[in-house]
Design an enzyme around this catalytic site. Structure first.
Site, PDB file in Angstrom:
ATOM      1  N   GLU A  94      32.347  27.383   1.660  1.00 29.47           N
ATOM      2  CA  GLU A  94      32.162  27.737   0.264  1.00 29.47           C
ATOM      3  C   GLU A  94      31.813  29.211   0.112  1.00 29.47           C
ATOM      4  O   GLU A  94      31.199  29.827   0.982  1.00 29.47           O
ATOM      5  CB  GLU A  94      31.064  26.856  -0.340  1.00 29.47           C
ATOM      6  CG  GLU A  94      31.509  25.404  -0.327  1.00 29.47           C
ATOM      7  CD  GLU A  94      30.518  24.429  -0.957  1.00 29.47           C
ATOM      8  OE1 GLU A  94      30.980  23.427  -1.500  1.00 29.47           O
ATOM      9  OE2 GLU A  94      29.300  24.671  -0.914  1.00 29.47           O
ATOM     10  N   CYS A 107      28.803  35.923  -2.414  1.00 27.09           N
ATOM     11  CA  CYS A 107      28.059  35.372  -1.289  1.00 27.09           C
ATOM     12  C   CYS A 107      29.065  34.673  -0.374  1.00 27.09           C
ATOM     13  O   CYS A 107      29.629  33.644  -0.740  1.00 27.09           O
ATOM     14  CB  CYS A 107      27.036  34.390  -1.867  1.00 27.09           C
ATOM     15  SG  CYS A 107      26.044  33.587  -0.624  1.00 27.09           S
ATOM     16  N   CYS A 114      26.376  25.384  10.498  1.00 21.73           N
ATOM     17  CA  CYS A 114      25.459  26.353  11.116  1.00 21.73           C
ATOM     18  C   CYS A 114      24.779  25.690  12.305  1.00 21.73           C
ATOM     19  O   CYS A 114      24.513  24.501  12.307  1.00 21.73           O
ATOM     20  CB  CYS A 114      24.412  26.796  10.094  1.00 21.73           C
ATOM     21  SG  CYS A 114      23.410  28.190  10.653  1.00 21.73           S
ATOM     22  N   CYS A 118      17.755  25.139  10.172  1.00 19.75           N
ATOM     23  CA  CYS A 118      16.514  25.416   9.446  1.00 19.75           C
ATOM     24  C   CYS A 118      16.228  24.179   8.593  1.00 19.75           C
ATOM     25  O   CYS A 118      17.133  23.630   7.956  1.00 19.75           O
ATOM     26  CB  CYS A 118      16.661  26.654   8.566  1.00 19.75           C
ATOM     27  SG  CYS A 118      17.043  28.136   9.526  1.00 19.75           S
ATOM     28  N   CYS A 121      17.397  23.883   4.715  1.00 23.63           N
ATOM     29  CA  CYS A 121      18.719  24.372   4.305  1.00 23.63           C
ATOM     30  C   CYS A 121      19.758  23.270   4.492  1.00 23.63           C
ATOM     31  O   CYS A 121      19.861  22.682   5.563  1.00 23.63           O
ATOM     32  CB  CYS A 121      19.100  25.597   5.140  1.00 23.63           C
ATOM     33  SG  CYS A 121      20.751  26.212   4.758  1.00 23.63           S
ATOM     34  N   GLY A 164      26.381  29.540   7.417  1.00 26.22           N
ATOM     35  CA  GLY A 164      26.455  30.100   8.760  1.00 26.22           C
ATOM     36  C   GLY A 164      25.504  31.242   9.029  1.00 26.22           C
ATOM     37  O   GLY A 164      24.878  31.780   8.125  1.00 26.22           O
ATOM     38  N   GLU A 165      25.401  31.587  10.312  1.00 26.82           N
ATOM     39  CA  GLU A 165      24.540  32.693  10.734  1.00 26.82           C
ATOM     40  C   GLU A 165      25.459  33.850  11.159  1.00 26.82           C
ATOM     41  O   GLU A 165      26.086  33.792  12.226  1.00 26.82           O
ATOM     42  CB  GLU A 165      23.644  32.219  11.893  1.00 26.82           C
ATOM     43  CG  GLU A 165      22.927  33.325  12.633  1.00 26.82           C
ATOM     44  CD  GLU A 165      22.144  34.299  11.747  1.00 26.82           C
ATOM     45  OE1 GLU A 165      21.361  33.852  10.891  1.00 26.82           O
ATOM     46  OE2 GLU A 165      22.329  35.520  11.914  1.00 26.82           O
ATOM     47  N   SER A 196      22.730  38.904   6.334  1.00 26.42           N
ATOM     48  CA  SER A 196      21.461  38.183   6.279  1.00 26.42           C
ATOM     49  C   SER A 196      21.314  37.340   7.529  1.00 26.42           C
ATOM     50  O   SER A 196      22.231  36.623   7.912  1.00 26.42           O
ATOM     51  CB  SER A 196      21.448  37.297   5.029  1.00 26.42           C
ATOM     52  OG  SER A 196      20.260  36.533   4.983  1.00 26.42           O
ATOM     53  N   SER A 218      15.702  36.361   6.882  1.00 24.53           N
ATOM     54  CA  SER A 218      15.182  35.123   6.300  1.00 24.53           C
ATOM     55  C   SER A 218      13.870  34.791   6.995  1.00 24.53           C
ATOM     56  O   SER A 218      13.852  34.122   8.020  1.00 24.53           O
ATOM     57  CB  SER A 218      16.203  33.997   6.483  1.00 24.53           C
ATOM     58  OG  SER A 218      17.348  34.291   5.698  1.00 24.53           O
ATOM     59  N   LEU A 219      12.779  35.253   6.430  1.00 26.84           N
ATOM     60  CA  LEU A 219      11.478  35.155   7.106  1.00 26.84           C
ATOM     61  C   LEU A 219      10.786  33.819   6.787  1.00 26.84           C
ATOM     62  O   LEU A 219      10.482  33.052   7.683  1.00 26.84           O
ATOM     63  CB  LEU A 219      10.612  36.350   6.701  1.00 26.84           C
ATOM     64  CG  LEU A 219       9.346  36.554   7.520  1.00 26.84           C
ATOM     65  CD1 LEU A 219       9.666  36.802   8.983  1.00 26.84           C
ATOM     66  CD2 LEU A 219       8.518  37.703   6.950  1.00 26.84           C
ATOM     67  N   HIS A 220      10.484  33.593   5.550  1.00 27.34           N
ATOM     68  CA  HIS A 220       9.981  32.302   5.032  1.00 27.34           C
ATOM     69  C   HIS A 220       8.588  31.872   5.463  1.00 27.34           C
ATOM     70  O   HIS A 220       8.076  30.874   4.955  1.00 27.34           O
ATOM     71  CB  HIS A 220      10.935  31.144   5.352  1.00 27.34           C
ATOM     72  CG  HIS A 220      12.350  31.413   5.001  1.00 27.34           C
ATOM     73  ND1 HIS A 220      12.730  31.891   3.763  1.00 27.34           N
ATOM     74  CD2 HIS A 220      13.506  31.295   5.718  1.00 27.34           C
ATOM     75  CE1 HIS A 220      14.035  32.033   3.743  1.00 27.34           C
ATOM     76  NE2 HIS A 220      14.528  31.696   4.902  1.00 27.34           N
ATOM     77  N   ASN A 296      15.527  25.580  -3.583  1.00 23.34           N
ATOM     78  CA  ASN A 296      16.559  24.841  -4.319  1.00 23.34           C
ATOM     79  C   ASN A 296      16.737  23.480  -3.687  1.00 23.34           C
ATOM     80  O   ASN A 296      17.080  23.388  -2.505  1.00 23.34           O
ATOM     81  CB  ASN A 296      17.894  25.598  -4.284  1.00 23.34           C
ATOM     82  CG  ASN A 296      17.797  26.905  -5.048  1.00 23.34           C
ATOM     83  OD1 ASN A 296      17.365  26.932  -6.193  1.00 23.34           O
ATOM     84  ND2 ASN A 296      18.164  28.005  -4.403  1.00 23.34           N
TER      85      ASN A 296
HETATM   86  N1  SAH Z   1      21.864  32.257   8.306  1.00 25.87           N
HETATM   87  C1  SAH Z   1      21.657  33.392   7.443  1.00 25.87           C
HETATM   88  C2  SAH Z   1      22.531  33.336   6.243  1.00 25.87           C
HETATM   89  C3  SAH Z   1      22.194  32.226   5.252  1.00 25.87           C
HETATM   90  S1  SAH Z   1      21.475  33.033   3.926  1.00 25.87           S
HETATM   91  C4  SAH Z   1      20.196  33.510   7.110  1.00 25.87           C
HETATM   92  O1  SAH Z   1      19.430  32.607   7.460  1.00 25.87           O
HETATM   93  O2  SAH Z   1      19.777  34.519   6.558  1.00 25.87           O
HETATM   94  C5  SAH Z   1      20.928  31.841   2.903  1.00 25.87           C
HETATM   95  C6  SAH Z   1      19.542  32.187   2.394  1.00 25.87           C
HETATM   96  O3  SAH Z   1      19.096  31.116   1.552  1.00 25.87           O
HETATM   97  C7  SAH Z   1      18.557  32.304   3.524  1.00 25.87           C
HETATM   98  O4  SAH Z   1      17.539  33.210   3.240  1.00 25.87           O
HETATM   99  C8  SAH Z   1      18.019  30.908   3.558  1.00 25.87           C
HETATM  100  O5  SAH Z   1      16.829  30.828   4.257  1.00 25.87           O
HETATM  101  C9  SAH Z   1      17.901  30.594   2.083  1.00 25.87           C
HETATM  102  N2  SAH Z   1      17.851  29.149   1.820  1.00 25.87           N
HETATM  103  C10 SAH Z   1      18.332  28.167   2.598  1.00 25.87           C
HETATM  104  N3  SAH Z   1      18.117  26.967   2.037  1.00 25.87           N
HETATM  105  C11 SAH Z   1      17.488  27.193   0.873  1.00 25.87           C
HETATM  106  C12 SAH Z   1      17.030  26.345  -0.173  1.00 25.87           C
HETATM  107  N4  SAH Z   1      17.195  25.024  -0.128  1.00 25.87           N
HETATM  108  N5  SAH Z   1      16.437  26.927  -1.231  1.00 25.87           N
HETATM  109  C13 SAH Z   1      16.319  28.265  -1.299  1.00 25.87           C
HETATM  110  N6  SAH Z   1      16.736  29.109  -0.358  1.00 25.87           N
HETATM  111  C14 SAH Z   1      17.314  28.583   0.737  1.00 25.87           C
END
Ligand code: SAH
Length: 366
Positions: A94, A107, A114, A118, A121, A164-165, A196, A218-220, A296
């Protein structure tokens, strides 16, 4: 059987020059071809009248500009558009176009599914089914541009934040970045092309050797204990190593450029003031801004979105600590196009996907 043709969407300028040199003795033919394709929108070699007839014939026989097939287009109430495109092996990925006050951000996906899994996701839930080619990545941009050209607009920003990464599909992603930034192709500024990553540390060092596109992390989570549970890759490359790589990367950018730290806020998981405090301390010596993404939802995720007050409190704390902190608006969630909601389709279902679907079903029954 005809031999496979070169898909020119997959060749950066250097590669196309090499091909032209070999076929026609003149590398600069590549410039003419690229101008026809990317500036005039002409993909028909026969119409490229400043090339010799013989060379046009050679191209028609050995090369093509092939786009991935669009199998589904969804339009959100808020103007976001999501396409599902067919890629090699019968899978679909997508790509999401997000128009926002004159900016058209695309995007793009870099892999089918992937590997990283995580926990929050949905892309990870379907397992991993392969890498996209450069042409499949560029094809996504072409498709969005075609839509925009009807209104006299174009893609202005590209983020590798789809499925994907990107740093685990390094060469094709790097080549796609080159084509996006090339004046003979899309001519998008390096500030507006963003890779990213969930924290593939060697990939960050490698990327720094080759390009200076923008980088988002993507730190989180502000500590290893928590991040290990959200981003399993953290067990391999813990936060301290990741931030070393970040400082290295940002050191190679212009003084005024920064990295983006993405932080998905999940209720009761990483959204407290104490987390904000730790985050502010952690990032003190990294040149970055912070992008907060309220979680989300997707089926059986096990996480939920914090309320607006909690989100605001987190943002305000970070701002008061001196961090430019944006709140990412949720776009396109009525068509499941928001961050972390992209799933596409995998041709051969993986075991991970089967396990996930079983869980969704169990939850529906309960
Ligand atoms: N693999 C890469 C590219 C994916 S980017 C990465 O991890 O950066 C997608 C972004 O959306 C990342 O920052 C990811 O952590 C975030 N994301 C994934 N699932 C999500 C969700 N359910 N709600 C909000 N953000 C999310």
């Amino acid at each position: 059987m005809t031999e496979e043709r070169y898909n020119l969407f997959g060749l950066n300028r250097e590669r196309l020059e090499a091909l032209c040199a070999e076929a026609d003795g003149k590398p600069y033919r590549a410039h003419q071809i690229m101008k026809w394709a990317y500036h005039q929108g002409c993909l028909d070699f026969d119409a490229m009248t400043n090339l010799s007839k013989t060379f046009r014939g050679w191209l028609a026989e050995h090369a093509e500009y092939a786009l991935p097939e669009v199998i589904d287009t969804r339009r959100s109430r808020d103007g976001t558009i999501k396409w599902a495109v067919r890629v090699a092996g019968g899978s679909a990925v997508e790509t999401v176009l997000i128009p926002d006050r004159g900016r058209n951000t695309l995007c793009v996906s870099s892999q089918v599914g992937c590997m990283l899994d995580c926990t929050f996701c949905s892309t990870g839930k379907q397992g991993f089914n392969g890498n996209l080619t450069t042409a499949e990545i560029i094809g996504q941009v072409w498709i969005a541009n075609e839509e925009l050209q009807r209104r006299g607009e174009a893609v202005t920003n590209v983020v590798f934040m789809g499925m994907g990464e990107p740093l685990l599909n390094f060469e094709p992603v790097l080549d796609a970045c080159r084509i996006l930034m090339d004046d003979l192709a899309f001519g998008i500024s390096k500030r507006r092309v963003t890779v990213s990553t969930a924290g593939v540390v060697p990939g960050i060092y490698e990327l720094a050797k080759h390009t200076d596109v923008s980088l988002a992390i993507s730190l989180h989570a502000p500590n290893d204990e928590l991040r290990n549970t959200l981003v399993p890759l953290n067990r391999k490359y813990p936060i301290a190593e990741l931030l070393d790589a970040c400082r290295h990367y940002v050191g190679g950018l212009g003084e005024r450029r920064t990295l983006t730290m993405e932080y998905t806020l999940m209720k009761g998981v990483n959204d407290s003031l104490e987390h904000a405090r730790q985050l502010a301390r952690l990032l003190r010596d990294v040149r970055c801004k912070v992008n907060l993404i309220p979680f989300n939802p997707f089926p059986a995720s096990g996480f939920s979105r914090p309320d607006a007050v909690t989100v605001k409190r987190f943002q305000t704390y970070m701002m008061n600590e001196g961090y430019a902190t944006m709140l990412r608006a949720t776009r396109g969630d009525d068509i499941s196009a928001a961050c972390g909601q992209l799933v596409g389709q995998v041709a051969d279902r993986t075991r991970r996907q089967a396990r996930y679907l079983a869980r969704v079903r169990a939850e529906e029954v309960a």
